[in-house]
Design an enzyme around this catalytic site. Structure first.
Site, PDB file in Angstrom:
ATOM      1  N   ARG A  30       0.827  -1.213   0.000  1.00  0.00           N
ATOM      2  CA  ARG A  30       0.000   0.000   0.000  1.00  0.00           C
ATOM      3  C   ARG A  30       0.861   1.262   0.000  1.00  0.00           C
ATOM      4  O   ARG A  30       1.759   1.419   0.827  1.00  0.00           O
ATOM      5  CB  ARG A  30      -0.897  -0.005   1.243  1.00  0.00           C
ATOM      6  N   ARG A  71      -7.995  21.006   7.708  1.00  0.00           N
ATOM      7  CA  ARG A  71      -6.884  21.215   8.641  1.00  0.00           C
ATOM      8  C   ARG A  71      -6.950  22.595   9.282  1.00  0.00           C
ATOM      9  O   ARG A  71      -7.571  23.528   8.762  1.00  0.00           O
ATOM     10  CB  ARG A  71      -5.534  21.067   7.920  1.00  0.00           C
ATOM     11  N   THR A 273      -5.725  -0.375  10.726  1.00  0.00           N
ATOM     12  CA  THR A 273      -5.405   0.676  11.694  1.00  0.00           C
ATOM     13  C   THR A 273      -5.072   0.136  13.081  1.00  0.00           C
ATOM     14  O   THR A 273      -5.876  -0.542  13.715  1.00  0.00           O
ATOM     15  CB  THR A 273      -6.529   1.727  11.834  1.00  0.00           C
TER      16      THR A 273
END
Length: 333
Positions: A30, A71, A273
Site C-alpha cells: 500500500r 486542517r 489501523t
C-alpha cells in the site's frame, strides 16, 4: 485464509526488505498518498518492479488516495488551551487572533451547529461550538491540549460539502493507471455513486482493470454501506478516521457488521489501523493487539493491514511474523 497487507515507507523500501516480505507471503503493498507524492512513489514502484523481476513473482500495488482533508492553519508556535477555555475558530486567515485557530474549510460556520463537537488533531482535542458569528465560531475546550501546526480537523455528524475525490486524487489516479498499480483505495467513501464516479474515470483513462477498494471511515459510509459494498471490488474497515467520526465504543460493532455484510456479498474485506501500533517502537505486541488480530480473522477478514508498523516502524518483519502466527492460530479453530 487471511492475508497480510503492508504499507510502504522508508522502513521497507529497499530490495532486501521487499525480498524478505515477498518470501514471507506478502503480496499487496500500500502506498499511502497522504505520505507519498508521485515522484517518491514512482521511485519505490520501480524498485518493487526490479525486485519482482529478480524473484520471478508479482506484488499488487495499492494507491490509497488522500481524499478531502480539513486542517487548521500554520502556527509558528503551538497554542496551549486549558479545559473550559473559550476561543475562536475562523475561516479567514487574516481574521485570526493570537489564540484563535484557522480552519481551511470555508463552509465550517454554515455547517456547524451550536453544541456540535469539532475534533482537532485526529480526535485528540475536542471542542464544543457555543456561539456562531458571521466569520467565526466560538468554541469551548473540553480538555486541556496543545495544538500544533496544520492539524487534522474532523466534523463528526456534519455533512461537509467537499468532493470525495479531489483534483489531486484524480491526478494520482492517472499516475496509478500509468505505473502498474492494481488497486485504488477511495478515502472517505460516502456512497455508491462515489465508487461509480471513480470507475467511470478509470474506464475513460485506460484503467478499467484497476480494482476499487472503498474505505469506510465516516457516518455517511456506514449509512450507505450496502450500496458501497455492491459498487466496490473490496472494502476496508478504516478504523482510524472511523474511530474519530464515531464513538470509539461502537467501532467493534461496525467492524463486525461490515465484515458480515461483505461475506454475504462475497466481497473481500480488510481490517486496518493500529493492529500492531506499539510494535512501531517495541519488539513485541501487547496482548490486546494479538487479540485484535485474532478476532478480526475469526470474524472473517480477508486481509489484516499494517500501516506505520511497516512504513516507519523499527520492526516491520517482526510485525509480519506476529501477524502470521496469530492468523495461523485463529484459523486452526
Amino acid at each position: 485464509m487471511t492475508n497480510i497487507l503492508v504499507t510502504m515507507g522508508p522502513a521497507i523500501n529497499n530490495t532486501e526488505m521487499l525480498t524478505k516480505l515477498y518470501n514471507d507471503g506478502v503480496r499487496i503493498l500500500r502506498f499511502n498518498f497522504p505520505h507519498y507524492d508521485q515522484e517518491s512513489a514512482l521511485k519505490d514502484a520501480n524498485n518493487i518492479h526490479e525486485v519482482e523481476k529478480k524473484l520471478g513473482g508479482k506484488f499488487d500495488l495499492l494507491l490509497d488516495t488522500s481524499g478531502p482533508q480539513i486542517r487548521t492553519g500554520v502556527l509558528t508556535t503551538p497554542i496551549s488551551y486549558t479545559i473550559g477555555e473559550k476561543f475562536r475558530i475562523v475561516v479567514k486567515e487574516n481574521k485570526r487572533g493570537d489564540r484563535d485557530l484557522f480552519c481551511d474549510y470555508p463552509k465550517l460556520i454554515n455547517d456547524a451547529q451550536i453544541d456540535s463537537i469539532i475534533k482537532i488533531d485526529s480526535g485528540l482535542f475536542d471542542v464544543k461550538v457555543i456561539e456562531k458569528g458571521s466569520e467565526s465560531l466560538v468554541v469551548e475546550a473540553l480538555i486541556s491540549f496543545t495544538v500544533g501546526s496544520r492539524r487534522h480537523v474532523n466534523l463528526p455528524g456534519i455533512h461537509c460539502d467537499l468532493p470525495t475525490l479531489t483534483p489531486q486524487d484524480f491526478d494520482d489516479t492517472l499516475f496509478a493507471t500509468k505505473n502498474g498499480f492494481s488497486h485504488i483505495a477511495m478515502s472517505f467513501t460516502r456512497s455508491g455513486k462515489d465508487i461509480q464516479g471513480l470507475r467511470d474515470f478509470l474506464k475513460q483513462n485506460n484503467g478499467s482493470q484497476i480494482k476499487i477498494m472503498a474505505k469506510i471511515e465516516n457516518q455517511e459510509g456506514i449509512g450507505n454501506l450496502d450500496e458501497i459494498i455492491d459498487a466496490s471490488d473490496m472494502i476496508m474497515v478504516a478504523r482510524g478516521d472511523l474511530g474519530t467520526e464515531l464513538p470509539l465504543e461502537t467501532i467493534p460493532v461496525h467492524q463486525m457488521n461490515i465484515i458480515k455484510k461483505c461475506k454475504e456479498k462475497n466481497k473481500p474485506v480488510i481490517v486496518a489501523t493500529q493492529m500492531l501500533e506499539t510494535m512501531i517502537t517495541n519488539p513485541i505486541p501487547t496482548r490486546a493487539e494479538v487479540s485484535d488480530i485474532f478476532y478480526a480473522v475469526r470474524e472473517g477478514a480477508d486481509y489484516v493491514m499494517l500501516s506505520g508498523e511497516t512504513a516507519v516502524g523499527k520492526y516491520p518483519l517482526q510485525c509480519v511474523e506476529v501477524m502470521k502466527k496469530v492468523i495461523e492460530q485463529a484459523e486452526k479453530l
